[in-house]
Each structure stands twice: as structure tokens, then as C-alpha cells.
Write a protein that holds these residues in place. Structure first.
Motif, mmCIF file in Angstrom:
data_model
loop_
_atom_site.group_PDB
_atom_site.id
_atom_site.type_symbol
_atom_site.label_atom_id
_atom_site.label_comp_id
_atom_site.label_asym_id
_atom_site.label_seq_id
_atom_site.Cartn_x
_atom_site.Cartn_y
_atom_site.Cartn_z
ATOM 1 N N PHE A 41 0.860 -1.183 0.000
ATOM 2 C CA PHE A 41 0.000 0.000 0.000
ATOM 3 C C PHE A 41 0.891 1.226 0.000
ATOM 4 N N PRO A 89 -6.010 1.352 0.644
ATOM 5 C CA PRO A 89 -6.348 0.216 -0.231
ATOM 6 C C PRO A 89 -5.151 -0.744 -0.302
ATOM 7 N N LYS A 111 -3.115 -3.968 -1.535
ATOM 8 C CA LYS A 111 -3.025 -4.694 -2.798
ATOM 9 C C LYS A 111 -2.266 -6.000 -2.578
ATOM 10 N N THR A 112 -2.842 -7.105 -3.046
ATOM 11 C CA THR A 112 -2.184 -8.407 -2.943
ATOM 12 C C THR A 112 -1.253 -8.609 -4.132
#
Length: 672
Positions: free
Chosen positions: A363, A375, A377-378
């Protein structure tokens, strides 16, 4: 289709051993090239015999081919196996123990090149590059020329990668960790400690000025200055440079690992918080190269910490000069290997959730929105696509339970995982589920609430599962850790028994006639102690139905002689002295001394190449039980060390445990 009623322990589950290991990986660490901002991680692949591969995270590309294994054996547990700087990755090779470099910045795929001399007795880990002369590295060297644990020597060394030569830099302590250069390369800090302490019991951080000649041929280290920590009393750990003049570290002087700031200009350290905070801002140093903090901006004004709070990880932003801290809300219950790119505010970490596989997460920190969840993020998941197809509602999430143990009503923290499978209704005719009590290793360890497919393998079949964070576990402050000092083999056994009684009798959550205990390493020792010599105040009606010890300890005196250097004096604190000081304690608390009292059916799983708890520990108690005609089963996994790395052995271990427990209570799984 509506769920059907079936006895606990008989439920059919799609969470098979094949599904758990297929294409699954274990991500051990993340590291970032400070010059190119490239992100890398190390992943262990069970399907490739457990080898550790360095991956360019953002591009999803391995940096070397199938013949390489980036893993360190320093302190046996390893860690700190790789570093990147200026388009070059340096790593420790498990095959020949040498350090190699890979030019990942070249246009063509480059093969690793050795940068240390051939020497099968030298092990390297936890690297730091001198910023002004990137061909020069500092590393931990563990010298096994004399293989006896008491004779293994540890140093900080300089590696001249151009000349493939090493030079001792710092010596005198028993152990070293976390060498870190200031951004301008003018100072080096490191952690050091001595026997009989472990690093969380009294480690120091030192600093020295560094001078390198213009041609990079001569490196001098100035007088050492103490940054923090008190030998044998206060643990200082995880130094992090935030500017050229300021280094942060954590110290448990307050009873919790809180951050402190040290200035090279004043030579003094001060606490970051005006009042100590009852949370740990770092964890015990079982592995080298771990990181629980990262700088969020180029001025070093804000730092992100992974903090242990109420038995789970949390993200906190700390203002270094103000001492103000605030939580970033997240879904992650286990957060490790925190890294950042300060100039962009990008953050990367390994995040584990209670109901989703662990993953690499990123992030971007926005100071203006610091109070809002960013938000996430993978970037990489640890599980295969098969696990993502499991039905909704099949994952059992931990329920936190705290019990009080006499005589002082000390707390003991438990994670209870109830049976869970959307295809089935719970129990038949008021039946309570069979239960497995898991005992973590260490013993200065902890069992968190992160998703573990091995537990779900059982809960989805109608078993309850409990993890016991007995007194002595980390994550609850120094006093909680120290409860085990001098009491190992007694107090944590009592905690497990009281937990089993509380859940089965007071809370009526599990079947008191179908309770199993299992654990690995130090947890395996607790299992053996619990079935061979429970505390005298254990109620006569309490019985374990069965037990499983994975690479557990049966003879404490032999362990003190045979185990590796890192833990060779660990027992002195746990048992109240050395064998020479208290031989009667070592004998009395060794499960092998009480084999005649073992009536609980016992499964023992062991790796043939285990250097931490050698196979002789398992074979001693197996032989003694077999001679007495007791119910015991022994499985030796060839080529495995302290735990299973190969897919076939992970599968075999899971299946052996389940089969052992099922046979003891006479249940079989329903057809699909």
C-alpha cells in the motif's frame, strides 16, 4: 442442499492434504533494493523439495534457475539469506554455503557467481552493503571448523566480493545480528549477545564509525559505542536508520518492546514515547533478517511498525519526534517483513488473515489520510488456486479465550477453533467434538490467529482445535515471557491441562473423553512432559486420549550436549541452571525418566537430519516405550530437518496425525 447431521470427526472435507500442498509456498521474507527500488521475496516451495527461491516480486520472475537454493543455516533456523543493492542480489547458497551474487540489472539472464571462498565450515547470513562501496558487504559468519556447539565461533566479517575474500571485523560476543549501515555509510550498528541468554533476554546494540579508503581496499572501524540494551537484563533489537544521524531500535526496559531513538551527534538514546506503551513493537529474534518497522518518508519523520496487540499484529504509524502514534486498521492478524520505499511512501509486508491465505501486501502511505484504512493490494498469495475453490463458510476462525490459573490468577491466552463445515450440522444427540490441543514451539514462541490449513484440515472434519499461548509465550510483554524461567516442564504443562479442563468442563465446548495434545520441538517436549509427569495437582480423572510429538525433546541432559550453538545454553534459564548446577532438575523433567508412567498412546514424527532436536531424542523414548509394550508409533522422515519442507512429507505428516487420532476414538470419515 441443507446441511446434514453427522457425528463430529466423521465429516467429509474438501481440504485434503493434496489441496494444501499443491503449488503452495511459504514466503519467509521481503527485501528491497534501495537504489533501484526493486522488490524481492524468498519463497520456499514444498513441491520443489522445499528449496528457497528468490523472486522478483513485481514481475513474478525467479532470479535464478532450478539448481539454486537461497537459504542460510546460521543458528540453524537461518533467515537473512539475501540482500539487494544497485541491481545486484547477494544470497547464501544452501548447497555449498558460499555467498553468491546475481546481476539482476543486466539485459541477459545472469548466473550466480560465488563471492566468498570455498569453505564447507563457513555459514553466512544477515548482509549489509557499504553504500559508498557496494562491492563490500558486512555479514554474520558462523564458523563450524570445530563442530562441537561449544566451539562454533561467530563473527561479523567484511566480504570483499571483488576479491572473493573475507576479513573479521567484530568478534568477542557469542552471537551477532542485524548489521546495518547508515545511509551515508559512515556508521555501522549491530546487535550482540552472550550465552546463556537468548537475544530477547538481554542483547545490546553497538555502533562504530566506518572509514573506507577511496579505492575500497582498506576499511577501518572506529571505537565501539553502546546504543542500547543491558547484557543479560534488557533486550535491544532491530536497529533501523531513519537519517544519517539517527537510528531507531526497540528496547524492553519498560517491560514491553518499545521504540527508542539514538543520535550519533549526542551519543544518547531516548524513548520515542513519553509514557511506555503496553504493546510489543518487535518480536523475539528467532530468525535473522526479520523486520518489524520501515521508514515512511525521506526525512525519517514517520515510521511504520508491526505491533503485537491482544495476541495479533496491528499496523501503527509512529511520529519519531512527537511520540504520537496511530493505528492503520487492517484485516491482517499477522504482519512481518515490513519494508518500504521512503521516497514514494510505498510499503510492503507479509500479511496473514484469519480467513484467507498469507500474502505479500503493498500500500502507499498518505499522511493526509493516515486515519483511514489504505487500499491494500495483494501481490502474491501463498496458497494454490485449489484452496480458493473451497466452499464459503468452511474456515474456522479463532475465538480468543483467556483463563486464570492458580495460585495468582495469572492469565493464559487460548485460541479456540470450533468445528466448521457448511455441509454438516454440529454433533448428534448433544455430542461435543473431539479436540486437539496444539502446543507451540520455542518455548518462547506464540501461536497467532492466522489461517493455517493444517488446523482447517481438522476443523473441517468436525474436530475442535485449541492453541495454547501458555505463560512463557511472547506477544504479551516481558513478564509473560519470564513466567517460564526455571519452570519449563511444569508451568506450561499445567496451563495446557487447566485449559483442557476449562474448555471441557466449565465451558462445555469439547468432549472431555476425546482430548488430544500435540506439539513440535519445544511443544513436543511439553507433550511428552504432559503425558509422563503431569503436575501433582492434576485431577486423577483427567486423561489425554492420545498425543503426538513432532521432533520433541525427551532427554534434557543429552539435548544440552547435542543441540546447536544458538540454543545450547537456553535450558539454563528455563530449568534454573546448567546440568552441573541442577542435575536433579534435568533428570526429573526429562520425559525419558518417566517412561513407565506413560499410558497415553503416542505418535512421534521426526526428521532424520534435525540438528536442533536430533533423532536420538525420539529414538530414546520410542525404544523405552516399545520395551514396555506401550502403544507408540514412530515415523522418521528421511532428509528432513527441524520440520517438514517437502510436499510429500507435509502430506504424510498430516495424514498420519489424523489417522492416529481417528483410530484412537474409533471414527471414520463419511463418504463425499
Amino acid at each position: 442442499m441443507s446441511p446434514k447431521a453427522a457425528p463430529y470427526g466423521t465429516w467429509h472435507s474438501p481440504i485434503t492434504s493434496d489441496a494444501i500442498v499443491e503449488n503452495a509456498i511459504n514466503i519467509s521474507s521481503i527485501f528491497i533494493d534501495p537504489i533501484t527500488s526493486s522488490v524481492y521475496h524468498i519463497e520456499a516451495r514444498p513441491g520443489e523439495a522445499g528449496r528457497c527461491v528468490i523472486v522478483d516480486t513485481l514481475n513474478g520472475k525467479d532470479i535464478f534457475g532450478p539448481g539454486w537454493n537461497a537459504r542460510s543455516r546460521v543458528e540453524e533456523y537461518g533467515g537473512g539469506a539475501a540482500i539487494a543493492y544497485g541491481g545486484v542480489v547477494y544470497f547464501s547458497s544452501l548447497t555449498d554455503l558460499r555467498v553468491y551474487s546475481v546481476d539482476v540489472g543486466s539485459e541477459k539472464e545472469a548466473e550466480p557467481v560465488a563471492v566468498t571462498p570455498e569453505n564447507k565450515n563457513h555459514r553466512f547470513a544477515d548482509f549489509a552493503v557499504i553504500p559508498t562501496h557496494p562491492h563490500l558487504l558486512i555479514a554474520i559468519l558462523e564458523d563450524h571448523t570445530r563442530p562441537s556447539p561449544s566451539e562454533v565461533e561467530t563473527y561479523l566479517v567484511l566480504i570483499n566480493t571483488s576479491k572473493k575474500a573475507i576479513f573479521p571485523v567484530v568478534s568477542g560476543a557469542d552471537f551477532y545480528a542485524s548489521p546495518r549501515f547508515s545511509p551515508d555509510g559512515e556508521h555501522l550498528v549491530w546487535q550482540q549477545w552472550w550465552h546463556p541468554n537468548m537475544p530477547w533476554q538481554g542483547a545490546e546494540i553497538y555502533l562504530a564509525e566506518v572509514t573506507v579508503s577511496d579505492d575500497g581496499e582498506k576499511v577501518e572501524f572506529g571505537e565501539r559505542s553502546l546504543v542500547g540494551g543491558v547484557k543479560g537484563q534488557v533486550s535491544a533489537a532491530y536497529p533501523l536508520w531513519i537519517t544519517n544521524e539517527t537510528v531507531l531500535f526497540t528496547s524492553d526496559a519498560s517491560g514491553y518492546q518499545n521504540p527508542r531513538s539514538y543520535s550519533t551527534l549526542t551519543g544518547k538514546s531516548v524513548p520515542v514515547f513519553p509514557i511506555p506503551v503496553e504493546m510489543d513493537f518487535s518480536l523475539p529474534g528467532w530468525l535473522l533478517g526479520q523486520s518489524y518497522s520501515a521508514v515512511l518518508d525521506e526525512k525519517g519523520e514517520r515510521v511504520l511498525y508491526s505491533v503485537m496487540k491482544n495476541g495479533r499484529s496491528a499496523l501503527y504509524v509512529v511520529g519519531v519526534s512527537t511520540g504520537v502514534f496511530s493505528e492503520i486498521k487492517s484485516q491482517f492478524v499477522e504482519i512481518s517483513s515490513v519494508q518500504s520505499i521512503p521516497k514514494t511512501g510505498e510499503v510492503f509486508f507479509i500479511g496473514g488473515q484469519s480467513s484467507a491465505p498469507s500474502e505479500i501486501v503493498s500500500f502507499t502511505f498518505q499522511p493526509s489520510n493516515a486515519s483511514k484504512p489504505p487500499p491494500f493490494k495483494t501481490l502474491k498469495s501463498t496458497s494454490s488456486s485449489i484452496t480458493s475453490s473451497f466452499p464459503s463458510g468452511i474456515i474456522s476462525v479463532a475465538e480468543s479465550i483467556t483463563i486464570k490459573v492458580p495460585p495468582n490468577d495469572d492469565p493464559v491466552h487460548l485460541n479456540f477453533y470450533p468445528p466448521k463445515n457448511p455441509e454438516y450440522l454440529g454433533g448428534v444427540d448433544g455430542e461435543k467434538p473431539p479436540c486437539v490441543f496444539g502446543v507451540h514451539g520455542g518455548p518462547t514462541g506464540m501461536s497467532g490467529q492466522v489461517l493455517n490449513w493444517g488446523r482447517q484440515y481438522f476443523t473441517s472434519r468436525g474436530w475442535a482445535w485449541v492453541e495454547v499461548n501458555y505463560g512463557g509465550s511472547y506477544g504479551y510483554g516481558r513478564l509473560y515471557i519470564d513466567r517460564l524461567q526455571g519452570q519449563w516442564g511444569i508451568s506450561e504443562v499445567r496451563d495446557c491441562i487447566l485449559a483442557a479442563q476449562h474448555l471441557s468442563t466449565s465451558l462445555n465446548l469439547i468432549d472431555p473423553s476425546r482430548i488430544f495434545i500435540r506439539g513440535g520441538s519445544a511443544g513436543g517436549y511439553t507433550v511428552l512432559a504432559a503425558i509422563s509427569s503431569p503436575p501433582p495437582d492434576t485431577p486423577s480423572e483427567f486423561k489425554w486420549t492420545g498425543a503426538a510429538s513432532l521432533y520433541g525433546i525427551s532427554d534434557l541432559r543429552r539435548l544440552a550436549d547435542d543441540t546447536h550453538k544458538f540454543e545450547s545454553k537456553y535450558l539454563e534459564g528455563l530449568l534454573g541452571g546448567s546440568y552441573e548446577d541442577v542435575p536433579e532438575v534435568y533428570k526429573e523433567r526429562s520425559p525419558v525418566s518417566h517412561v513407565d508412567k506413560i499410558d497415553t498412546p503416542l505418535l512421534i514424527l521426526q526428521g532424520s537430519e534435525d540438528a536442533v532436536v536430533p533423532p536420538s531424542q525420539a529414538e530414546l523414548i520410542v525404544q523405552s516405550l516399545e520395551e514396555r509394550g506401550k502403544k507408540v508409533k514412530y515415523i522418521l522422515f528421511q532428509g528432513e530437518g527441524h520440520g517438514w519442507r517437502k510436499a510429500e512429507n507435509i502430506k504424510a505428516g498430516l495424514e498420519a496425525e489424523l489417522s492416529w487420532y481417528e483410530d484412537l476414538i474409533g471414527v471414520t470419515q463419511t463418504e463425499a
